[in-house]
Scaffold this active site. Sequence first.
Site, PDB file in Angstrom:
ATOM      1  N   HIS A  82       0.841  -1.190   0.000  1.00 39.33           N
ATOM      2  CA  HIS A  82       0.000   0.000   0.000  1.00 39.33           C
ATOM      3  C   HIS A  82       0.873   1.236   0.000  1.00 39.33           C
ATOM      4  O   HIS A  82       1.872   1.297   0.700  1.00 39.33           O
ATOM      5  CB  HIS A  82      -0.893   0.007   1.253  1.00 39.33           C
ATOM      6  CG  HIS A  82      -1.929   1.079   1.211  1.00 39.33           C
ATOM      7  ND1 HIS A  82      -3.166   0.885   0.636  1.00 39.33           N
ATOM      8  CD2 HIS A  82      -1.904   2.357   1.627  1.00 39.33           C
ATOM      9  CE1 HIS A  82      -3.855   2.010   0.711  1.00 39.33           C
ATOM     10  NE2 HIS A  82      -3.108   2.915   1.310  1.00 39.33           N
ATOM     11  N   ARG A 168     -12.852  14.196   6.983  1.00 37.22           N
ATOM     12  CA  ARG A 168     -11.499  14.766   7.154  1.00 37.22           C
ATOM     13  C   ARG A 168     -11.124  15.626   5.956  1.00 37.22           C
ATOM     14  O   ARG A 168     -10.470  16.653   6.093  1.00 37.22           O
ATOM     15  CB  ARG A 168     -10.480  13.625   7.312  1.00 37.22           C
ATOM     16  CG  ARG A 168     -10.544  12.948   8.683  1.00 37.22           C
ATOM     17  CD  ARG A 168      -9.776  11.645   8.677  1.00 37.22           C
ATOM     18  NE  ARG A 168      -8.390  11.822   8.319  1.00 37.22           N
ATOM     19  CZ  ARG A 168      -7.644  10.887   7.726  1.00 37.22           C
ATOM     20  NH1 ARG A 168      -8.148   9.697   7.455  1.00 37.22           N
ATOM     21  NH2 ARG A 168      -6.387  11.122   7.438  1.00 37.22           N
ATOM     22  N   LYS A 187      -7.942  -0.649   6.585  1.00 35.10           N
ATOM     23  CA  LYS A 187      -8.317  -1.236   5.290  1.00 35.10           C
ATOM     24  C   LYS A 187      -7.434  -2.434   4.953  1.00 35.10           C
ATOM     25  O   LYS A 187      -7.901  -3.420   4.388  1.00 35.10           O
ATOM     26  CB  LYS A 187      -8.226  -0.163   4.192  1.00 35.10           C
ATOM     27  CG  LYS A 187      -9.402   0.823   4.283  1.00 35.10           C
ATOM     28  CD  LYS A 187      -9.296   1.934   3.277  1.00 35.10           C
ATOM     29  CE  LYS A 187      -8.228   2.920   3.632  1.00 35.10           C
ATOM     30  NZ  LYS A 187      -8.320   4.244   3.072  1.00 35.10           N
TER      31      LYS A 187
END
Length: 433
Positions: A82, A168, A187
């Site tokens: 990621h 956010r 996630k």
Amino acid sequence: MRMYDIILKKRNGEELTKEEIQFFINGYTEGTIPDYQASALLMAIYFKGMSKSETAELTMAMVNSGETVDLTAIKGVKVDKHSTGGVGDKISLIVIPLVASLGIPVAKMSGRGLGHTGGTIDKLESIPGFRTELTGDEFIDNVNNYKMAISGQSGNLVPADKKLYALRDVTATIDSIPLIASSIMSKKIASGADCIVLDVKVGSGAFMKSVEEAYLLAETMVEIGKSLNRKTIAVVTDMSQPLGHEVGNSNEIIEAIEVLKGKGSKDETQVALTIASYMAVLGGAFEDFEKAQAALEEVIRSGKAIDKLKLLIQIQGGNPDVVDKIEILPQAKYHIEVRSKKGGYVNSIDAESIGISAMLLGAGRRTKEDRIDFSAGISMKKKVGDKSNPGDILCVLHTNLQNTGEAERIALAAYNIGNSRVKVNKYIYGIIQ
Ligand code: URA
């Protein structure tokens, strides 16, 4: 328990309990806690921070807010990677076939781009026919049969993050280390991989602008991974200028193909090989980094890696001929050259501005509802350290839009030309294990 007391406690710099964090996440996901109270708590977290254990509790509460993916039906150790997000970041497109070429299962869940950062799922969708929404069974079968699959995140994975990220985004609370760490790690944990390699970007195109902040984010995420029994490594990499030469969607696919054919730029090849090598080590195929890297270099040299990309495109419904016939990819109507006004050396390129310019050309989304023009993007003809004479082409904008004045201005202003040649930043700053 009252949300008011939780906000007050964090505002005063105190540590929240597991129960308080769960109360907030559950209430906000279900809609019983309103946006204004959630915003106040996010801002308090932004200013007062969170301890390691609070960040881990926040991550778990977010994982438990929705479904989790069960990958136990996949044989072997599953690795995922990621990136914290950047401009011209096509590393996932490269490492999936690269690592899978070694027989290591790569189960990759990816996101879409928003704002100045691109997303792997959007880039892949520029390949005609490529399906990015696989069913759970298709995903598992592809990893078992071909050692690789990539899919967009399923509907109900970490719903708390979907709501919180959107909040956010409009309350100036994105760039908070505990909030980014819990958002990303929740996630990854919910996606079910056994091992995670994190590419933590630092510089003008990244959320983390300083190396110190990037290290802190990397350490926080590695600790969360470890505390939840996931082997996790973070690589801190440069994003002080766009990665490689292409920023967009279909043009980034072309550049990823070049790397897999062994003809890629130095920065991308080095970052991709480093991330892929750690994926191979965590996946248990190699004891040390050097052996993994040598094996990966060999799969590029032998042509195995590019064949694996063809296979990935084919098994996910895309046209694999794009690998040799890039003209199959969407092409923009207009190509606008942005030329230097003065002579000298490129001292810096503001990557975020290049990302914003690309977005204005149609390559990205201002809001989640925007549609992407896969053919739009920017080719960086000059990069940091290059000499530039007055009138030289700095970059070329690809678009189907006619009114591109703002995108041109932003791209030109992103280039800082000075009198002397500066040192190019290193591509890799360090590894957190
Ligand atoms: N990427 C994410 O998924 N979450 C963040 O908070 C920042 C980057």
